[in-house]
Design a protein around this motif. Sequence first.
Motif, mmCIF file in Angstrom:
data_model
loop_
_atom_site.group_PDB
_atom_site.id
_atom_site.type_symbol
_atom_site.label_atom_id
_atom_site.label_comp_id
_atom_site.label_asym_id
_atom_site.label_seq_id
_atom_site.Cartn_x
_atom_site.Cartn_y
_atom_site.Cartn_z
ATOM 1 N N LYS A 82 28.890 38.653 38.222
ATOM 2 C CA LYS A 82 29.999 39.741 37.734
ATOM 3 C C LYS A 82 31.328 38.605 37.389
ATOM 4 O O LYS A 82 32.436 38.780 37.934
ATOM 5 C CB LYS A 82 30.367 40.630 38.796
ATOM 6 C CG LYS A 82 29.157 41.491 39.117
ATOM 7 C CD LYS A 82 29.641 42.410 40.202
ATOM 8 C CE LYS A 82 28.525 43.427 40.586
ATOM 9 N NZ LYS A 82 28.984 44.204 41.718
ATOM 10 N N ASP A 84 33.074 38.215 34.712
ATOM 11 C CA ASP A 84 34.337 38.723 34.176
ATOM 12 C C ASP A 84 35.004 39.449 35.136
ATOM 13 O O ASP A 84 36.190 39.506 35.193
ATOM 14 C CB ASP A 84 34.151 39.546 32.770
ATOM 15 C CG ASP A 84 33.522 38.724 31.842
ATOM 16 O OD1 ASP A 84 33.867 37.455 31.457
ATOM 17 O OD2 ASP A 84 32.997 39.139 30.772
ATOM 18 N N GLN A 85 34.426 40.224 35.830
ATOM 19 C CA GLN A 85 35.118 40.997 36.802
ATOM 20 C C GLN A 85 35.848 40.080 37.885
ATOM 21 O O GLN A 85 36.856 40.542 38.610
ATOM 22 C CB GLN A 85 34.156 42.013 37.596
ATOM 23 C CG GLN A 85 33.672 43.012 36.655
ATOM 24 C CD GLN A 85 32.596 43.957 37.362
ATOM 25 O OE1 GLN A 85 31.446 43.510 37.550
ATOM 26 N NE2 GLN A 85 33.027 45.318 37.938
ATOM 27 N N ILE A 87 36.952 37.238 37.463
ATOM 28 C CA ILE A 87 37.993 36.388 36.789
ATOM 29 C C ILE A 87 39.175 37.436 36.911
ATOM 30 O O ILE A 87 40.235 37.140 37.252
ATOM 31 C CB ILE A 87 37.663 35.856 35.422
ATOM 32 C CG1 ILE A 87 36.795 34.734 35.582
ATOM 33 C CG2 ILE A 87 39.056 35.547 34.748
ATOM 34 C CD1 ILE A 87 37.219 33.534 36.296
ATOM 35 N N GLU A 88 38.898 38.778 36.533
ATOM 36 C CA GLU A 88 39.973 39.745 36.534
ATOM 37 C C GLU A 88 40.634 40.075 38.055
ATOM 38 O O GLU A 88 41.727 39.956 38.041
ATOM 39 C CB GLU A 88 39.342 41.067 36.125
ATOM 40 C CG GLU A 88 40.377 42.183 35.874
ATOM 41 C CD GLU A 88 39.728 43.411 35.184
ATOM 42 O OE1 GLU A 88 39.874 44.410 35.734
ATOM 43 O OE2 GLU A 88 38.871 43.321 34.417
ATOM 44 N N PRO A 105 38.543 34.487 30.160
ATOM 45 C CA PRO A 105 36.987 33.834 30.718
ATOM 46 C C PRO A 105 36.679 33.110 29.416
ATOM 47 O O PRO A 105 36.433 33.574 28.417
ATOM 48 C CB PRO A 105 36.562 35.431 30.862
ATOM 49 C CG PRO A 105 37.605 36.366 31.021
ATOM 50 C CD PRO A 105 38.725 35.803 30.576
#
Length: 151
Positions: A82, A84-85, A87-88, A105
């Motif tokens: 996961k 991207d999540q 990094i968010e 990302p």
Amino acid sequence: MDCIVSAYYFEQQGGDGFGPVLERNTTLKGYIEVGLSLRNHHQYCNFQVTRLSQMFKGEGSDITALALRALESLPFVGIVEKFDQSIEQMTKWLSSYFPGFYTMPVAKNVSRNPSNPLNEQIRDRWRVLCQIDGGKLRGYCRVQCLFTKKQ
């Protein structure tokens, strides 16, 4: 298992250590089978658990318990699957300390080849290893739970 496959492709960058030499002299299947036969080799058995347990080195001998304690104490834990999540989530946490902080990302140093399917027999051996040495599996399950809770 994906982390072992990734390590195999990472080893292609070279070096004289055990991993790069093994990679140069065997196939992916051979690399995994040799690694699985080395019961105490941390790359194959509880790599993340071993690393995380070092946060509380000397405070006990149960590395799984120490690793789980480390996970609980960290303000942020990401999950590769996961990315991207993760990094968010990391950006939200860091921006509270560094106003204006932002991320973009980028997939770099990705060292796996998804076109190379693994033999089911190797996956079965990996499952058996996780049952014998389940710290990694318990740690991963805990990370999944923490990640979901902190979103």
